[in-house]
Each structure stands twice: as C-alpha cells, then as structure tokens.
Design a protein around this motif. Structure first.
Motif, PDB file in Angstrom:
ATOM      1  N   SER A  26      95.034 121.596  88.475  1.00  0.00           N
ATOM      2  CA  SER A  26      94.792 120.953  89.750  1.00  0.00           C
ATOM      3  C   SER A  26      93.528 120.144  89.672  1.00  0.00           C
ATOM      4  N   CYS A  27      93.383 119.215  90.586  1.00  0.00           N
ATOM      5  CA  CYS A  27      92.182 118.383  90.590  1.00  0.00           C
ATOM      6  C   CYS A  27      91.662 118.234  92.009  1.00  0.00           C
ATOM      7  N   PRO A  28      91.021 119.247  92.569  1.00  0.00           N
ATOM      8  CA  PRO A  28      90.482 119.134  93.909  1.00  0.00           C
ATOM      9  C   PRO A  28      89.176 118.372  93.896  1.00  0.00           C
ATOM     10  N   SER A  29      89.073 117.367  94.728  1.00  0.00           N
ATOM     11  CA  SER A  29      87.850 116.579  94.821  1.00  0.00           C
ATOM     12  C   SER A  29      87.442 116.049  93.462  1.00  0.00           C
ATOM     13  N   HIS A  30      86.309 116.517  92.932  1.00  0.00           N
ATOM     14  CA  HIS A  30      85.823 116.018  91.653  1.00  0.00           C
ATOM     15  C   HIS A  30      85.995 117.050  90.540  1.00  0.00           C
ATOM     16  N   ASN A  31      86.768 118.117  90.780  1.00  0.00           N
ATOM     17  CA  ASN A  31      86.851 119.186  89.794  1.00  0.00           C
ATOM     18  C   ASN A  31      88.265 119.348  89.283  1.00  0.00           C
ATOM     19  N   GLN A  32      88.398 119.718  88.025  1.00  0.00           N
ATOM     20  CA  GLN A  32      89.693 120.080  87.483  1.00  0.00           C
ATOM     21  C   GLN A  32      89.539 121.392  86.755  1.00  0.00           C
ATOM     22  N   THR A  33      90.471 122.312  87.019  1.00  0.00           N
ATOM     23  CA  THR A  33      90.404 123.631  86.401  1.00  0.00           C
ATOM     24  C   THR A  33      91.754 123.980  85.815  1.00  0.00           C
ATOM     25  N   VAL A  34      91.760 124.561  84.632  1.00  0.00           N
ATOM     26  CA  VAL A  34      92.979 125.002  83.985  1.00  0.00           C
ATOM     27  C   VAL A  34      92.878 126.497  83.764  1.00  0.00           C
ATOM     28  N   LEU A  35      93.874 127.256  84.249  1.00  0.00           N
ATOM     29  CA  LEU A  35      93.853 128.704  84.109  1.00  0.00           C
ATOM     30  C   LEU A  35      94.824 129.154  83.035  1.00  0.00           C
TER      31      LEU A  35
ATOM     32  N   VAL B   7      89.602 131.246  83.200  1.00  0.00           N
ATOM     33  CA  VAL B   7      89.407 129.806  83.176  1.00  0.00           C
ATOM     34  C   VAL B   7      89.270 129.342  81.726  1.00  0.00           C
ATOM     35  N   LEU B   8      90.218 128.503  81.289  1.00  0.00           N
ATOM     36  CA  LEU B   8      90.160 127.949  79.946  1.00  0.00           C
ATOM     37  C   LEU B   8      89.318 126.686  79.930  1.00  0.00           C
ATOM     38  N   LEU B   9      89.582 125.820  80.895  1.00  0.00           N
ATOM     39  CA  LEU B   9      88.931 124.517  80.917  1.00  0.00           C
ATOM     40  C   LEU B   9      88.515 124.161  82.325  1.00  0.00           C
ATOM     41  N   SER B  10      87.289 123.695  82.479  1.00  0.00           N
ATOM     42  CA  SER B  10      86.791 123.278  83.778  1.00  0.00           C
ATOM     43  C   SER B  10      86.065 121.951  83.616  1.00  0.00           C
ATOM     44  N   ILE B  11      86.442 120.961  84.426  1.00  0.00           N
ATOM     45  CA  ILE B  11      85.810 119.641  84.404  1.00  0.00           C
ATOM     46  C   ILE B  11      85.188 119.399  85.775  1.00  0.00           C
ATOM     47  N   CYS B  12      83.902 119.144  85.811  1.00  0.00           N
ATOM     48  CA  CYS B  12      83.196 118.923  87.070  1.00  0.00           C
ATOM     49  C   CYS B  12      82.488 117.574  87.037  1.00  0.00           C
ATOM     50  N   VAL B  13      82.774 116.743  88.024  1.00  0.00           N
ATOM     51  CA  VAL B  13      82.099 115.447  88.159  1.00  0.00           C
ATOM     52  C   VAL B  13      81.457 115.412  89.525  1.00  0.00           C
ATOM     53  N   ASP B  14      80.103 115.348  89.578  1.00  0.00           N
ATOM     54  CA  ASP B  14      79.435 115.381  90.867  1.00  0.00           C
ATOM     55  C   ASP B  14      79.304 113.981  91.466  1.00  0.00           C
ATOM     56  N   SER B  15      78.681 113.889  92.629  1.00  0.00           N
ATOM     57  CA  SER B  15      78.573 112.621  93.348  1.00  0.00           C
ATOM     58  C   SER B  15      77.741 111.584  92.610  1.00  0.00           C
ATOM     59  N   ASP B  16      76.896 112.028  91.680  1.00  0.00           N
ATOM     60  CA  ASP B  16      76.099 111.103  90.882  1.00  0.00           C
ATOM     61  C   ASP B  16      76.786 110.747  89.567  1.00  0.00           C
ATOM     62  N   LEU B  17      78.082 111.141  89.457  1.00  0.00           N
ATOM     63  CA  LEU B  17      78.897 110.863  88.271  1.00  0.00           C
ATOM     64  C   LEU B  17      78.372 111.553  87.022  1.00  0.00           C
ATOM     65  N   ASN B  18      77.712 112.692  87.204  1.00  0.00           N
ATOM     66  CA  ASN B  18      77.354 113.540  86.072  1.00  0.00           C
ATOM     67  C   ASN B  18      78.538 114.428  85.753  1.00  0.00           C
ATOM     68  N   CYS B  19      78.884 114.531  84.466  1.00  0.00           N
ATOM     69  CA  CYS B  19      80.086 115.254  84.066  1.00  0.00           C
ATOM     70  C   CYS B  19      79.727 116.492  83.249  1.00  0.00           C
ATOM     71  N   ARG B  20      80.351 117.634  83.588  1.00  0.00           N
ATOM     72  CA  ARG B  20      80.198 118.861  82.815  1.00  0.00           C
ATOM     73  C   ARG B  20      81.586 119.352  82.437  1.00  0.00           C
ATOM     74  N   ILE B  21      81.804 119.570  81.143  1.00  0.00           N
ATOM     75  CA  ILE B  21      83.075 120.072  80.642  1.00  0.00           C
ATOM     76  C   ILE B  21      82.821 121.446  80.045  1.00  0.00           C
ATOM     77  N   ILE B  22      83.488 122.459  80.580  1.00  0.00           N
ATOM     78  CA  ILE B  22      83.273 123.837  80.141  1.00  0.00           C
ATOM     79  C   ILE B  22      84.596 124.397  79.628  1.00  0.00           C
ATOM     80  N   VAL B  23      84.597 124.869  78.393  1.00  0.00           N
ATOM     81  CA  VAL B  23      85.782 125.464  77.783  1.00  0.00           C
ATOM     82  C   VAL B  23      85.445 126.904  77.408  1.00  0.00           C
TER      83      VAL B  23
END
Length: 283
Positions: A134-143, A149-165
């Motif tokens: 799913s991709c709610p707002s600026h986040n994507q999570t894969v279960l 949580v296998l994969l989490s993608i977070c993009v904040d309002s300043d377009l900073n990106c964090r990818i967590i596996v």
C-alpha cells in the motif's frame, strides 16, 4: 463534497484546507490545475482520483458521487468484529479506512437479522493481508507472511527519503545509482519502478549446519583474521540466514542474492568442507 486536502505545516499543525468537490482532481504548479501548489519541488500536475479499496473485500470502489460517499469502517466496527471476527482498531495504518457499498449493505442486513433473533449469515470474502502493498500518503510498506515489515519507504514533506529493509536503512543511491536525493515526483516514480523489480536479499540460508557446528546455542558470527565482523546469522520467518555486513538488503528479482552475500558463499563452502573433514577424522 467528497472530502478535502489539508496542508500540514512544517511545525506539524494543520494549514490550508482545500475541499474536493469532483471525483477527479488535478493538482500541481500549473495554472490550469484545480488546486495550485506554488512550490518548485512540486510537479507541474498530478491527478488525484476519489476512489478507494474496500477494507473487507479489497475491491476498488470508483462510483463516488455527492449522494454516495464512502462509508468509514469505524461506523461498523462492532458488527465487523462480531460477524467477521476482525478488530479494525488494530488495523495497520496502510489499510483502507472505508468499506464498499456492497459490504456495508451486507453488514446492515446481518445486523437486522441478529436484531430479529434470526440465524444471521454474512457472505463477505475478506481479502488476505499476507502480502499487502500500500502507499498511504508518502509511505509505502510491504508486509511478510507473519506481518513483519520487510520493506518501508518514507518520503517526508521536504522530499527526504528513507528506505528500510528488515529494520536496516538502505542508502538511496544504492538503488538509483545516478540519483542521491528526490527533487521531483519523477524520481519517486523511478524509485518505485526500480524497487518493484527487486526482492529482499535472502542472504545464505543453506548453511545452518555450519552455524550450529560453530555456535550450537547462539546465532553465528563470522570474523576475518583481524577479528573484524564480516557476516552474521539472523532470523527470518521460519529459518535463519547468514548475511554479510555489507549486504545490499535488496537485489534484482532475477538474482539469488545480492553480490556481497554471493561473494561470501565460497568462504562458507570452504568452512563446510573443513567441518566434514573433521567429522571424518573423528569417526
């Protein structure tokens, strides 16, 4: 009105509010957009459609009018729990907050039968949540299958990106070689397209015999001649694997594992050979 968009200020408080009165809404910098966002980091235009996936059956509900607004699942939380044994209060944030009209009517009929002391039945095939993306707002999570949580993608309002596996941060440039940051929506699209063709590196999960031989009761650690940690054993869903410290965490879906874990395999085969030699001598 179908809903609205609320701009969240950097301080975290609610800012300007924009009502949504049509099903399809165009937003961006362009003057022809329904909602104009005057910011250099915003694309010229982006389409936003008033549709949603049903929390229960998973079907996409597209026919939304001012007379047919989506029904919030919280309004039927009690009946959903009693009829389907689902506690929506414990839903992860990526799941839809709405149910479709068909499921709503089935819940209403079920409640009427219960109130009349009839033998109530409900025919809703609840969608599985084993491998939800799913991709709610600026986040994507894969279960994964165990809601890990296998994969989490977070993009904040300043377009900073964090990818967590698997709870480990992956460098953005490791996925998009020619990009070091997100500066417009096209980079987000490239990132999603790239990740959709990748998988989580499984490490080397076929050497549990070496791990138990060297470390019978604890997770194995592998060090070089200078006593520097180069790989370690870690838990997966139903097994363990050996992952190098330099593991890329993601690899091409056509590859068995990332290049760093692949390079470490000859070392593991050598240790297995030594282990077998020792067993032969002892026997």
């Amino acid at each position: 009105m179908l809903g609205g968009i609320i701009v969240i200020e950097r301080s975290g408080i609610d800012g300007a509010k924009f009502p949504l009165t049509v099903r399809n809404c165009l937003l961006g910098r362009d003057k022809d957009c329904d909602i104009i966002i005057n910011h250099t980091n915003v694309s010229n235009h982006g389409k936003m459609e008033s549709e949603f996936d049903c929390r229960l059956c998973g079907k996409s509900e597209k026919k939304i009018t001012h007379r047919h607004l989506p029904c919030e699942k919280s309004k039927h939380a009690r009946d959903i729990k009693l009829a389907l044994n689902i506690e929506i209060e414990n839903d992860p944030p990526f799941l839809s907050n709405f149910i479709c009209e068909s499921c709503r009517l089935k819940l209403v009929r079920w409640r009427k039968d219960v109130n009349k002391n009839k033998k109530a039945k409900i025919n809703i095939e609840v969608v599985e949540i084993e491998s939800a993306i799913s991709c709610p707002s600026h986040n994507q999570t894969v279960l994964g299958k165990e809601d890990r949580v296998l994969l989490s993608i977070c993009v904040d309002s300043d377009l900073n990106c964090r990818i967590i596996v698997l709870e480990k941060v992956v460098k953005f440039e490791n996925i998009l070689e020619n990009s070091t940051s997100i500066n417009d929506a096209s980079i987000v699209e490239k990132l999603m397209n790239k990740i959709s063709c990748m998988k989580v590196c499984p490490g080397n999960d076929d050497f549990s015999d070496i791990c138990r031989y060297r470390f019978p009761s604890t997770l194995a650690k592998f060090r070089n001649t200078e006593d520097i940690l180069i790989a370690s054993e870690e838990h997966l869903a139903h097994r363990t694997t050996i992952r190098t410290v330099a593991c890329g965490m993601l690899c091409d879906s056509q590859q068995e594992r990332c290049s760093n874990c692949q390079v470490f395999r000859p070392n593991l085969f050598m240790q297995r050979s030594r282990m077998k030699t020792i067993h032969q001598k002892q026997s």
